[in-house]
Write an enzyme that holds these catalytic residues in place. Structure first.
Site, PDB file in Angstrom:
ATOM      1  N   SER A   1      46.646  42.840  34.346  1.00 12.20           N
ATOM      2  CA  SER A   1      47.608  41.827  33.895  1.00 12.20           C
ATOM      3  C   SER A   1      48.612  42.490  32.977  1.00 12.20           C
ATOM      4  CB  SER A   1      46.862  40.714  33.142  1.00 12.20           C
ATOM      5  OG  SER A   1      47.755  39.884  32.436  1.00 12.20           O
TER       6      SER A   1
ATOM      7  N   TYR B   1      40.577  37.608  26.803  1.00  9.90           N
ATOM      8  CA  TYR B   1      41.176  37.940  28.092  1.00  9.90           C
ATOM      9  C   TYR B   1      42.028  39.202  27.988  1.00  9.90           C
ATOM     10  CZ  TYR B   1      44.025  37.519  32.314  1.00  9.90           C
ATOM     11  OH  TYR B   1      44.677  37.768  33.510  1.00  9.90           O
TER      12      TYR B   1
END
Length: 300
Positions: free
Chosen positions: A172, A185
């Site tokens: 990401s 995350y």
């Protein structure tokens, strides 16, 4: 004298690399074929995993699809078959090491060796750190990074024996820059980016240049993974856009795939701008999404 020669060699490589990049702006990069390759995708029951499977199916790869959601992964397999590809669906919980190893053995026994591995499965908890439950934090790391270790340990030996394969890490932009209320995350995605880089170096050190690696780093995607993401300047991406960029990067053996490409500019600014300027820039971007903050739902 040896160190001077080595430094000069580095300078020559730098100049050559920039010239090569300039040439590639005008001459299309040759793309490899993935027809006939055996591709395993984790988290294939929805979102990026599903549309990436369809991209491989269009190119006549053999698909092995893993997901914890039985209905979702079977639907993806049916979609791949309609595109003319062979597809096999497996229900696998990527947070459980034993399930990964057992499923991997079944794949190797019944279907054969995997030549392209796409570690895509991911989970998220949108909350401030103190509101994030311990079991959520543990699950995030089990799926987002530890599972990568187990799948690669299962399938890399055959790739190394043949010096052929491709390992894809779906990370990401949050693996390069941080966002509030995504502490666990982002931490797991930083780990995934580091894992990709370290594995790439290790394969090169072992002389396994036939095994390629790629790492996908997109910004927010409209999949429902994170609820109601929005920013002032950055686009919210569609899964099909990201999957096509990922496939293009795989076919070109691209190491780091940023979607959109200008995300790289953010990384440069992180390194050169003073902290006050970065704070001001974040205020301009106004990154917001639904999150739990101190026990209450907050859109932040």
């Amino acid at each position: 004298m040896n160190i001077i020669f080595d430094l000069l060699q580095v300078v020559v490589i730098i100049i050559y690399s920039y010239l090569e990049a300039l040439v590639k702006l005008f001459i299309p990069v040759k793309r490899k074929s993935v027809s006939g390759e055996t591709v395993l995708i984790t988290g294939a029951g929805h979102g990026i995993g599903r549309v990436t499977a369809y991209e491989f199916a269009k190119r006549q790869s053999k698909l092995i699809l893993w997901d914890i959601n039985k209905d979702g992964v079977e639907e993806t397999a049916e979609g791949c078959k309609k595109l003319g590809a062979n597809a096999y669906a497996f229900v696998v919980d990527c947070s459980v090491k034993e399930e990964i190893y057992a499923a991997a053995e079944k794949v190797k026994r019944e279907i054969g060796d995997v030549t392209i591995l796409v570690n895509n499965a991911g989970v998220v908890a949108t909350a401030d750190l103190l509101s994030t439950q311990d079991k959520q934090i543990q699950k995030i790391f089990e799926v987002n990074i530890l599972a990568h270790h187990w799948t690669i340990k299962a399938f890399l030996p055959a790739m190394m024996e043949n010096n052929h394969g491709h390992i894809v890490t779906v990370a990401s932009a949050g693996g390069h820059v941080t966002v509030p209320f995504l502490v666990s995350y982002c931490s797991s995605k930083f780990a995934a980016v580091g894992f990709h880089k370290a594995l790439t170096q290790e394969l090169a050190a072992l002389g396994k240049n036939g095994i390629k690696t790629s790492c996908l780093c997109p910004i927010f995607i409209n999949t429902g993974f994170i609820k109601h993401p929005r920013t002032r300047l950055l686009p919210i991406l569609e899964p099909e856009t990201v999957a096509k960029a990922l496939m293009d990067g795989i076919l070109c053996n691209q190491k780091m795939i940023f979607v959109p490409p200008f995300v790289k500019c953010n990384l440069l600014m992180e390194r050169i701008l003073p902290e006050r300027a970065l704070v001001a820039l974040n205020k301009i971007l106004r990154i917001k999404f639904d999150a739990i903050v101190q026990g209450e739902k907050k859109k932040d």
